[in-house]
Design a protein around this motif. Structure first.
Motif, PDB file in Angstrom:
ATOM      1  N   LEU A 156       1.331   3.801  -3.201  1.00  0.00           N
ATOM      2  CA  LEU A 156       0.883   5.160  -2.942  1.00  0.00           C
ATOM      3  C   LEU A 156       2.013   6.151  -3.203  1.00  0.00           C
ATOM      4  O   LEU A 156       1.792   7.238  -3.774  1.00  0.00           O
ATOM      5  CB  LEU A 156       0.402   5.266  -1.485  1.00  0.00           C
ATOM      6  N   ALA A 157       3.224   5.764  -2.854  1.00  0.00           N
ATOM      7  CA  ALA A 157       4.363   6.646  -3.133  1.00  0.00           C
ATOM      8  C   ALA A 157       4.707   6.683  -4.612  1.00  0.00           C
ATOM      9  O   ALA A 157       5.221   7.692  -5.119  1.00  0.00           O
ATOM     10  CB  ALA A 157       5.566   6.163  -2.320  1.00  0.00           C
ATOM     11  N   TRP A 158       4.417   5.578  -5.305  1.00  0.00           N
ATOM     12  CA  TRP A 158       4.769   5.516  -6.725  1.00  0.00           C
ATOM     13  C   TRP A 158       3.772   6.293  -7.574  1.00  0.00           C
ATOM     14  O   TRP A 158       4.138   7.167  -8.350  1.00  0.00           O
ATOM     15  CB  TRP A 158       4.811   4.049  -7.140  1.00  0.00           C
ATOM     16  N   PHE A 159       2.472   5.984  -7.405  1.00  0.00           N
ATOM     17  CA  PHE A 159       1.469   6.619  -8.252  1.00  0.00           C
ATOM     18  C   PHE A 159       1.012   7.965  -7.697  1.00  0.00           C
ATOM     19  O   PHE A 159       0.525   8.815  -8.455  1.00  0.00           O
ATOM     20  CB  PHE A 159       0.262   5.700  -8.419  1.00  0.00           C
ATOM     21  N   ARG A 160       1.093   8.152  -6.389  1.00  0.00           N
ATOM     22  CA  ARG A 160       0.680   9.392  -5.742  1.00  0.00           C
ATOM     23  C   ARG A 160      -0.781   9.744  -6.050  1.00  0.00           C
ATOM     24  O   ARG A 160      -1.131  10.912  -6.268  1.00  0.00           O
ATOM     25  CB  ARG A 160       1.600  10.546  -6.127  1.00  0.00           C
ATOM     26  N   THR A 161      -1.618   8.740  -6.090  1.00  0.00           N
ATOM     27  CA  THR A 161      -3.058   8.949  -6.318  1.00  0.00           C
ATOM     28  C   THR A 161      -3.824   8.134  -5.283  1.00  0.00           C
ATOM     29  O   THR A 161      -3.382   7.045  -4.864  1.00  0.00           O
ATOM     30  CB  THR A 161      -3.486   8.503  -7.722  1.00  0.00           C
ATOM     31  N   PRO A 162      -4.991   8.611  -4.873  1.00  0.00           N
ATOM     32  CA  PRO A 162      -5.779   7.837  -3.897  1.00  0.00           C
ATOM     33  C   PRO A 162      -6.173   6.446  -4.402  1.00  0.00           C
ATOM     34  O   PRO A 162      -6.348   5.523  -3.615  1.00  0.00           O
ATOM     35  CB  PRO A 162      -7.010   8.720  -3.659  1.00  0.00           C
ATOM     36  N   SER A 184      -4.435   4.346  -5.773  1.00  0.00           N
ATOM     37  CA  SER A 184      -3.403   3.346  -5.516  1.00  0.00           C
ATOM     38  C   SER A 184      -3.653   2.591  -4.212  1.00  0.00           C
ATOM     39  O   SER A 184      -3.109   1.497  -3.995  1.00  0.00           O
ATOM     40  CB  SER A 184      -2.024   4.011  -5.478  1.00  0.00           C
ATOM     41  N   THR A 243       0.834  -1.210   0.000  1.00  0.00           N
ATOM     42  CA  THR A 243       0.000   0.000   0.000  1.00  0.00           C
ATOM     43  C   THR A 243       0.865   1.255   0.000  1.00  0.00           C
ATOM     44  O   THR A 243       0.656   2.190  -0.810  1.00  0.00           O
ATOM     45  CB  THR A 243      -0.912   0.001   1.232  1.00  0.00           C
ATOM     46  N   ILE A 244       1.850   1.297   0.885  1.00  0.00           N
ATOM     47  CA  ILE A 244       2.721   2.478   0.965  1.00  0.00           C
ATOM     48  C   ILE A 244       3.550   2.618  -0.316  1.00  0.00           C
ATOM     49  O   ILE A 244       3.732   3.735  -0.846  1.00  0.00           O
ATOM     50  CB  ILE A 244       3.637   2.373   2.195  1.00  0.00           C
TER      51      ILE A 244
END
Length: 397
Positions: free
Chosen positions: A124-130, A132, A120-121
């Motif tokens: 989230l750091a890669w795509f920077r979109t909710p 993810s 999850t982290i």
């Protein structure tokens, strides 16, 4: 040899259903993803076949199935994907927790939770979109969710097994207690029967033998009188015990012999032993004559009764002395008779009387000695000496 590795019929059914469902999805062209390393649809069948084959190991080798299944899931992500492969992987995670070793059952939920958090982290750091976050949710659904379910089911199963074992142990202990109670009751009944009947039967045996062996009308008449007296007394005792046994303890208890009855007991023994040259005497040196607890008085009475019976069977002509004394909280019973050649007929003994006396004394927490001894004038006697605590709290019944 390979019978222990034979898959369970439910596992075979899962493997067949998973493979059939995956083939149906593949034939219908229902794939999960596109633009993967292996774009040819048939490649997704390889992880599908491997996952379905691993379902056969879900009970016998669950950890092996999970390791290989994880590799099959990773391979499936490199193809167009198949929903059946993912579903069978979730079952492999569940089975590894439920059927695996206890250490694995504790480790897998923690590991899958950490994987879910890292995925999850990371995304989230890669795509920077909710959106993810949905990848992390999906990862938890196919790994942490089945592991948590397996742990819950395993805990309930272990708790049920523990409860079953506890119930079996409780039933076993109850049966042991019941058997011990039955054995103790049988021992008590045997002890009581021996004590109340042996005295009368011994007198009957001795005097009937005398009546048959001595051809004197007066002797036979006296012997028959003693035989009749003991027969009537013994029959009354037997009827009392039979009535008590038939009542099952529900009726009013019959009166137990007490120390106040010792005079009559010694007098009866004096009559029975007269033809054998025995003289029975009773000496009570107690300063306090108040009633003692019923178990103590009954035990003292039975000890004197059995000792007099043994004297009638085995003692040589001479005095049979019964002494009763009390010092503080200890009641002392002592019965002595002369050791030597027993005149006339002899009644057989079984040794059960001495055993019964020791059991009675042990139940009250007292002590008893029975054996040969020498008096101050050098005479050899057989002496029975018992010391009984007079406080009821010492009884171990």
């Amino acid at each position: 040899m390979f019978s222990s590795f034979r898959p369970h019929r439910h596992d075979v059914l899962l493997a067949v259903v998973g493979l059939s469902g995956g083939m149906l999805l593949w034939l219908l062209g229902l794939h999960l993803q596109t633009h993967r390393v292996f774009t040819a649809p048939w490649v997704s069948l390889v992880p599908l076949v491997v996952a379905s084959g691993l379902e056969l190991l879900r009970r016998t080798s669950p950890q092996t199935g999970l390791v290989v299944g994880t590799l099959a899931l990773i391979a499936d992500q490199l193809t167009v994907g198949n929903l059946a492969t993912i579903l069978m992987f979730t079952d492999l995670v569940y089975s590894a927790v439920l059927y695996g070793k206890p250490s694995a059952a504790r480790r897998i939920p923690v590991t899958t939770f950490l994987i879910m958090v890292v995925v999850t982290i990371g995304f989230l750091a890669w795509f920077r979109t909710p959106q993810s976050l949905l990848i992390g949710v999906a990862t938890g659904m196919i790994s942490f969710g089945p592991a948590l379910t397996g742990a819950s089911v395993r805990n309930h199963r272990d708790a049920a097994e523990t409860a079953r074992l506890h119930a079996e142990q409780t039933a076993l202990l109850a049966e042991m207690d019941r058997a011990q109670a039955v054995t103790a009751e049988r021992t008590r009944m045997a002890r009581e029967l021996h004590d109340v009947v042996a005295n009368h039967l011994s007198a009957i045996a001795v005097h009937s033998t005398a009546a048959l062996s001595i051809d004197k009308p007066a002797t036979s008449r006296d012997a028959l009188g003693v035989i009749r007296e003991n027969s009537v007394a013994g029959l009354a005792e037997m009827r009392r015990l039979i009535k008590l046994l038939r009542a099952g303890g529900s009726s009013e208890p019959a009166a137990s012999p007490t120390l106040a009855s010792l005079d009559a007991l010694v007098e009866q023994a004096r009559t029975n032993a007269a033809s054998s040259g025995l003289t029975c005497t009773f000496e009570d040196t107690r300063e306090e004559r108040e009633p003692l607890p019923a178990p103590v008085e009954l035990a003292a009475y039975r000890i004197v009764q059995e000792s007099l019976t043994n004297a009638l069977k085995h003692a040589a002509p001479g005095p049979v002395e019964v002494r009763l004394d009390r010092a503080g909280q200890v009641l002392t019973i002592e019965v002595s008779s002369v050791i030597g050649e027993h005149p006339g007929p002899r009644a057989p003994g079984s040794g059960a009387g001495l055993v019964g006396m020791r059991e009675r004394v042990a139940l009250l927490g007292g002590t008893i000695e029975a054996g040969p001894s020498v008096t101050g004038d050098g005479a050899r006697i057989w002496r029975v000496r018992a010391e009984l605590p007079v406080t009821e709290g010492t009884s171990r019944t």
